[in-house]
Design an enzyme around this catalytic site. Structure first.
Site, PDB file in Angstrom:
ATOM      1  N   ASN A 179     -17.884   9.811 -24.355  1.00  0.00           N
ATOM      2  CA  ASN A 179     -17.968   9.174 -25.806  1.00  0.00           C
ATOM      3  C   ASN A 179     -18.109   7.800 -24.925  1.00  0.00           C
ATOM      4  O   ASN A 179     -18.554   6.296 -26.233  1.00  0.00           O
ATOM      5  CB  ASN A 179     -17.263   9.484 -26.275  1.00  0.00           C
ATOM      6  CG  ASN A 179     -17.018   8.262 -27.797  1.00  0.00           C
ATOM      7  OD1 ASN A 179     -18.082   8.498 -28.639  1.00  0.00           O
ATOM      8  ND2 ASN A 179     -15.750   7.289 -27.029  1.00  0.00           N
ATOM      9  N   SER A 182     -27.272   6.906 -29.397  1.00  0.00           N
ATOM     10  CA  SER A 182     -26.958   6.622 -30.798  1.00  0.00           C
ATOM     11  C   SER A 182     -28.686   6.305 -30.782  1.00  0.00           C
ATOM     12  O   SER A 182     -29.476   6.446 -30.664  1.00  0.00           O
ATOM     13  CB  SER A 182     -26.994   4.684 -30.024  1.00  0.00           C
ATOM     14  OG  SER A 182     -27.161   3.269 -31.537  1.00  0.00           O
ATOM     15  N   TYR A 239     -28.297  -2.162 -24.447  1.00  0.00           N
ATOM     16  CA  TYR A 239     -27.479  -0.478 -24.689  1.00  0.00           C
ATOM     17  C   TYR A 239     -28.861  -0.050 -25.442  1.00  0.00           C
ATOM     18  O   TYR A 239     -28.830   1.272 -25.063  1.00  0.00           O
ATOM     19  CB  TYR A 239     -26.565  -1.261 -26.251  1.00  0.00           C
ATOM     20  CG  TYR A 239     -26.196  -0.260 -27.403  1.00  0.00           C
ATOM     21  CD1 TYR A 239     -24.964   0.233 -26.966  1.00  0.00           C
ATOM     22  CD2 TYR A 239     -26.413   0.322 -28.597  1.00  0.00           C
ATOM     23  CE1 TYR A 239     -24.254   1.570 -27.180  1.00  0.00           C
ATOM     24  CE2 TYR A 239     -26.233   1.018 -29.636  1.00  0.00           C
ATOM     25  CZ  TYR A 239     -24.706   1.256 -28.801  1.00  0.00           C
ATOM     26  OH  TYR A 239     -24.717   2.404 -29.514  1.00  0.00           O
ATOM     27  N   ILE A 289     -22.053   3.956 -38.566  1.00  0.00           N
ATOM     28  CA  ILE A 289     -20.783   4.110 -38.400  1.00  0.00           C
ATOM     29  C   ILE A 289     -19.744   3.024 -38.593  1.00  0.00           C
ATOM     30  O   ILE A 289     -19.341   2.427 -38.313  1.00  0.00           O
ATOM     31  CB  ILE A 289     -20.682   5.620 -36.825  1.00  0.00           C
ATOM     32  CG1 ILE A 289     -21.764   5.974 -36.890  1.00  0.00           C
ATOM     33  CG2 ILE A 289     -19.678   6.166 -37.268  1.00  0.00           C
ATOM     34  CD1 ILE A 289     -22.380   7.284 -37.826  1.00  0.00           C
TER      35      ILE A 289
HETATM   36  P1  NAD Z   1     -15.150   1.059 -29.291  1.00  0.00           P
HETATM   37  O1  NAD Z   1     -15.331   0.231 -28.901  1.00  0.00           O
HETATM   38  O2  NAD Z   1     -14.344   2.019 -30.888  1.00  0.00           O
HETATM   39  O3  NAD Z   1     -14.042   2.697 -28.677  1.00  0.00           O
HETATM   40  C1  NAD Z   1     -15.239   2.841 -27.048  1.00  0.00           C
HETATM   41  C2  NAD Z   1     -13.706   3.466 -26.529  1.00  0.00           C
HETATM   42  O4  NAD Z   1     -14.294   3.462 -25.116  1.00  0.00           O
HETATM   43  C3  NAD Z   1     -12.813   2.895 -26.543  1.00  0.00           C
HETATM   44  O5  NAD Z   1     -11.412   2.803 -26.548  1.00  0.00           O
HETATM   45  C4  NAD Z   1     -12.276   1.359 -24.796  1.00  0.00           C
HETATM   46  O6  NAD Z   1     -11.778   1.507 -24.407  1.00  0.00           O
HETATM   47  C5  NAD Z   1     -12.993   3.023 -24.315  1.00  0.00           C
HETATM   48  N1  NAD Z   1     -13.943   2.480 -23.107  1.00  0.00           N
HETATM   49  C6  NAD Z   1     -14.900   1.932 -22.752  1.00  0.00           C
HETATM   50  N2  NAD Z   1     -15.261   1.132 -21.572  1.00  0.00           N
HETATM   51  C7  NAD Z   1     -15.116   2.147 -21.478  1.00  0.00           C
HETATM   52  C8  NAD Z   1     -14.872   2.395 -19.712  1.00  0.00           C
HETATM   53  N3  NAD Z   1     -15.562   2.087 -18.738  1.00  0.00           N
HETATM   54  N4  NAD Z   1     -14.442   3.848 -19.452  1.00  0.00           N
HETATM   55  C9  NAD Z   1     -13.600   4.361 -19.843  1.00  0.00           C
HETATM   56  N5  NAD Z   1     -13.402   4.217 -20.803  1.00  0.00           N
HETATM   57  C10 NAD Z   1     -13.952   3.059 -21.999  1.00  0.00           C
HETATM   58  O7  NAD Z   1     -16.522   2.271 -30.057  1.00  0.00           O
HETATM   59  P2  NAD Z   1     -16.995   3.629 -30.936  1.00  0.00           P
HETATM   60  O8  NAD Z   1     -17.635   2.552 -31.546  1.00  0.00           O
HETATM   61  O9  NAD Z   1     -16.041   4.391 -31.278  1.00  0.00           O
HETATM   62  O10 NAD Z   1     -18.195   4.066 -30.324  1.00  0.00           O
HETATM   63  C11 NAD Z   1     -18.119   5.357 -29.145  1.00  0.00           C
HETATM   64  C12 NAD Z   1     -19.817   5.885 -28.756  1.00  0.00           C
HETATM   65  O11 NAD Z   1     -20.328   6.053 -30.204  1.00  0.00           O
HETATM   66  C13 NAD Z   1     -19.969   4.818 -27.870  1.00  0.00           C
HETATM   67  O12 NAD Z   1     -20.901   5.129 -26.872  1.00  0.00           O
HETATM   68  C14 NAD Z   1     -21.043   3.999 -29.417  1.00  0.00           C
HETATM   69  O13 NAD Z   1     -22.666   3.674 -28.476  1.00  0.00           O
HETATM   70  C15 NAD Z   1     -21.726   5.351 -29.596  1.00  0.00           C
HETATM   71  N6  NAD Z   1     -21.938   4.841 -31.166  1.00  0.00           N
HETATM   72  C16 NAD Z   1     -21.520   4.411 -31.948  1.00  0.00           C
HETATM   73  C17 NAD Z   1     -22.064   3.412 -33.859  1.00  0.00           C
HETATM   74  C18 NAD Z   1     -21.593   3.276 -34.410  1.00  0.00           C
HETATM   75  O14 NAD Z   1     -21.577   2.629 -34.971  1.00  0.00           O
HETATM   76  N7  NAD Z   1     -19.712   2.402 -34.018  1.00  0.00           N
HETATM   77  C19 NAD Z   1     -23.048   3.419 -33.456  1.00  0.00           C
HETATM   78  C20 NAD Z   1     -23.802   4.435 -32.739  1.00  0.00           C
HETATM   79  C21 NAD Z   1     -23.450   5.027 -31.971  1.00  0.00           C
END
Ligand code: NAD
Length: 246
Positions: A89, A141, A154, A187
């Site tokens: 994730n 995504s 991305y 999201i």
């Molecule tokens: P977020 O930034 O809130 O959380 C991401 C977490 O990953 C953070 O706790 C961060 O510290 C951790 N992280 C970052 N780099 C890291 C690394 N190198 N090693 C270990 N941990 C690491 O993000 P989110 O919005 O919860 O997104 C989570 C996933 O869902 C991501 O892969 C994102 O691309 C995907 N996503 C999010 C959305 C959205 O609308 N938020 C939409 C589609 C996909």
């Protein structure tokens, strides 16, 4: 409970969608390793899981570092007993139009979003192959399917992750390991909360269901793919986007 006594590992589990996934897996009976670069946040989530009566580990790991991810898998097995479910994730954005995008912005996003899942999958499948049971769920995504101006790095990383998902599905299908992707749309997270109200309204207009998704919407799809109900599903990309892209 659909995941009783299963051991899960969620990367980027310290906040947002990863935290919601960790909590849902635990609600279904799983013990969970919460992996994040931010150890403090991972610890907070681990405490929530323990309060639910589950075993939990909080681990500081950078998914880009292959040595760290190898040690991570071993630590999970020695701390929790096995590793059944891996959720890749952790992900980042560094948005810019292609012409303005700097090389390090490209590299950082590809490293975390694509090399990270490769590193973690590599260390997990070794263990899963031995036990002849495993579930890998990659968080892709909508942008990896449809592209998005300003997100060349991305979208490439998430499209790459979908290709990787299908390859892992093929390579490990006979060993009882499934590998699927969940492709969330927009999201409700800190990332989208920061958008101006006008942009959010415009986004909602493009979504047939008329609202952004929640971290729980994504987590429910992950739990399904990790459960026995999805035993014959592999190499699939499950969209969780309110109909925004189909
Ligand atoms: P977020 O930034 O809130 O959380 C991401 C977490 O990953 C953070 O706790 C961060 O510290 C951790 N992280 C970052 N780099 C890291 C690394 N190198 N090693 C270990 N941990 C690491 O993000 P989110 O919005 O919860 O997104 C989570 C996933 O869902 C991501 O892969 C994102 O691309 C995907 N996503 C999010 C959305 C959205 O609308 N938020 C939409 C589609 C996909």
């Amino acid at each position: 409970m659909r995941l009783k006594e299963k051991i899960s590992l969620v990367t980027g589990g310290g906040q947002g969608i990863g935290r919601a996934i960790a909590l849902k897996l635990a609600r279904e009976g799983s013990h969970v390793a919460v992996v994040d670069v931010n150890l403090e946040k991972a610890r907070e989530v681990a405490k929530e899981l323990e309060a639910m009566g589950r075993k939990a580990l909080a681990l500081k790991v950078d998914v880009v570092d292959q040595k760290e991810t190898e040690e991570m898998a071993e630590t999970v097995v020695s701390g929790l007993g096995a590793l059944h479910i891996l959720v890749n994730n952790a992900g980042i954005t560094k948005d810019a139009l292609v012409l303005r995008m700097k090389e390090d912005e490209w590299d950082m996003v590809l490293d975390v979003n694509l090399k990270g899942p490769y590193n973690c999958t590599r260390s997990a499948v070794k263990l899963m192959s031995k036990q002849r049971w495993g579930r890998i769920v990659n968080i892709a995504s909508i942008v990896g399917l449809m592209g998005n101006a300003g997100q060349g790095n991305y979208s490439a990383s998430k499209a790459g992750l979908i290709g990787f998902t299908k390859t892992v599905a093929r390579e490990f299908a006979t060993r009882g390991i499934t590998c699927n992707a969940v492709a969330p749309g927009f999201i409700e997270t800190r990332m989208t909360e920061a958008l101006p109200e006008k942009v959010r309204e415009e986004l909602s207009r493009q979504i047939p269901m008329g609202r952004l998704g929640t971290p729980d919407d994504v987590a429910d799809a992950v739990v399904f793919l990790a459960s026995d109900a999805a035993a014959y599903i592999t190499g699939h990309v499950l969209s969780v986007n309110g109909g925004m892209y189909m």
